[in-house]
Scaffold this active site. Structure first.
Site, PDB file in Angstrom:
ATOM      1  N   GLY A  57       5.475   5.920   5.024  1.00  0.00           N
ATOM      2  CA  GLY A  57       6.463   4.791   4.913  1.00  0.00           C
ATOM      3  C   GLY A  57       6.504   4.537   3.586  1.00  0.00           C
ATOM      4  O   GLY A  57       5.634   4.624   2.859  1.00  0.00           O
ATOM      5  N   ASP A  71      -8.026   2.893  10.701  1.00  0.00           N
ATOM      6  CA  ASP A  71      -7.858   3.165   9.101  1.00  0.00           C
ATOM      7  C   ASP A  71      -8.178   2.127   8.261  1.00  0.00           C
ATOM      8  O   ASP A  71      -7.497   1.804   7.523  1.00  0.00           O
ATOM      9  CB  ASP A  71      -6.312   3.684   8.893  1.00  0.00           C
ATOM     10  CG  ASP A  71      -6.022   4.094   7.420  1.00  0.00           C
ATOM     11  OD1 ASP A  71      -7.020   4.887   6.885  1.00  0.00           O
ATOM     12  OD2 ASP A  71      -4.918   4.099   6.986  1.00  0.00           O
ATOM     13  N   ILE A  99       7.143  -2.363  -3.211  1.00  0.00           N
ATOM     14  CA  ILE A  99       5.754  -2.946  -3.106  1.00  0.00           C
ATOM     15  C   ILE A  99       4.552  -1.617  -3.212  1.00  0.00           C
ATOM     16  O   ILE A  99       3.799  -1.577  -3.929  1.00  0.00           O
ATOM     17  CB  ILE A  99       5.338  -3.630  -1.765  1.00  0.00           C
ATOM     18  CG1 ILE A  99       6.098  -4.835  -1.890  1.00  0.00           C
ATOM     19  CG2 ILE A  99       3.772  -4.063  -1.690  1.00  0.00           C
ATOM     20  CD1 ILE A  99       6.061  -5.835  -0.733  1.00  0.00           C
TER      21      ILE A  99
END
Length: 239
Positions: free
Chosen positions: A28, A138, A22
């Site tokens: 990550g 964020d 994705i």
């Protein structure tokens, strides 16, 4: 580059079978996977190969999952599990079939034609995050998804921090209690306090929320200038 999912055992980990890559972030990668026990799609976040075997990176990764799991709200991506096994960690989350807020608004489709409702849903999500004793740190268009059903899902708690008050919404003076006070985030959406590495409370996220909505509604960023230095100066000094 070898994909981390393959390193975790032939495209699977535990009961989860990886199906599709994705997205990739700073530390990550997120994959769509199939939960063979419950027979449903999930999103799995795993450390990038260069971080997977680093103890400090694993600790931060686990912290992200645990903090995100504290927030239970329809407009926040749900965390199903946080697992540490075979020298690595992974976070199992709700799979969202949707688009980042900026892309959805640029395409002018679906819920983007109802900006007030979208903004209210993001505000509700932030209220739940702050009530859980967290500052997201964020918030930006890329971390807000619009689902196929037209609702908001706030995601990515990789930079979130705890506040010292369990109900910071009722105590604006609540400040961060954390062992990680480094400057982190996306500069374009940071509050002045975050850029200056000062103690943060939920108002920092509210600033980022305002900048985000201005950006996607007006089609231009309120502080962006020709250079990073000028942009930084505008965030710190301009109305």
């Amino acid at each position: 580059m070898a994909q981390p999912a393959l390193e975790l055992g032939g495209g699977r980990v535990g009961p989860y079978r990886f199906e599709q890559f994705i997205d990739r972030g700073g530390m990550g990668e997120v994959w769509r996977a199939w939960d063979e026990r419950l027979e449903r799609p999930v999103a799995i976040k795993i450390p990038r190969a260069e971080f997977a075997r680093n103890p400090e990176s694993r600790r931060r990764f686990l912290k992200e999952g645990r903090r995100a799991s504290r927030v239970a709200h329809p407009y926040v991506v749900s965390v199903y599990d946080v697992v540490e096994a075979d020298g690595t960690v992974y976070i199992v989350m709700e799979y969202i079939d949707g688009k980042p807020l900026d892309r959805a608004f640029a395409e002018g489709s679906g819920a983007s034609r109802q900006p007030v409702r979208v903004a209210l849903e993001v505000a509700e999500a932030l209220e739940a995050i702050h009530s859980a004793g967290l500052v997201h740190r964020d918030l930006k268009p890329g971390n807000i998804l619009l689902t196929e059903t037209g609702h908001v899902k706030v995601t990515d708690f990789g930079l979130s921090i705890r506040t010292s008050n369990l109900d910071p919404v009722r105590s604006a003076a609540s400040t961060v209690s954390t062992d990680d006070l480094r400057i982190a985030g996306t500069m374009l959406y940071m509050s002045p306090e975050q850029l200056c590495n000062r103690p943060l409370d939920p108002r920092s996220d509210i600033f980022s929320f305002g900048v985000t909505m201005f950006d996607v509604l007006a089609g231009e960023h309120p502080f962006k200038r020709a250079s990073a230095t000028e942009t930084l100066s505008a965030i710190l000094e301009r109305p």
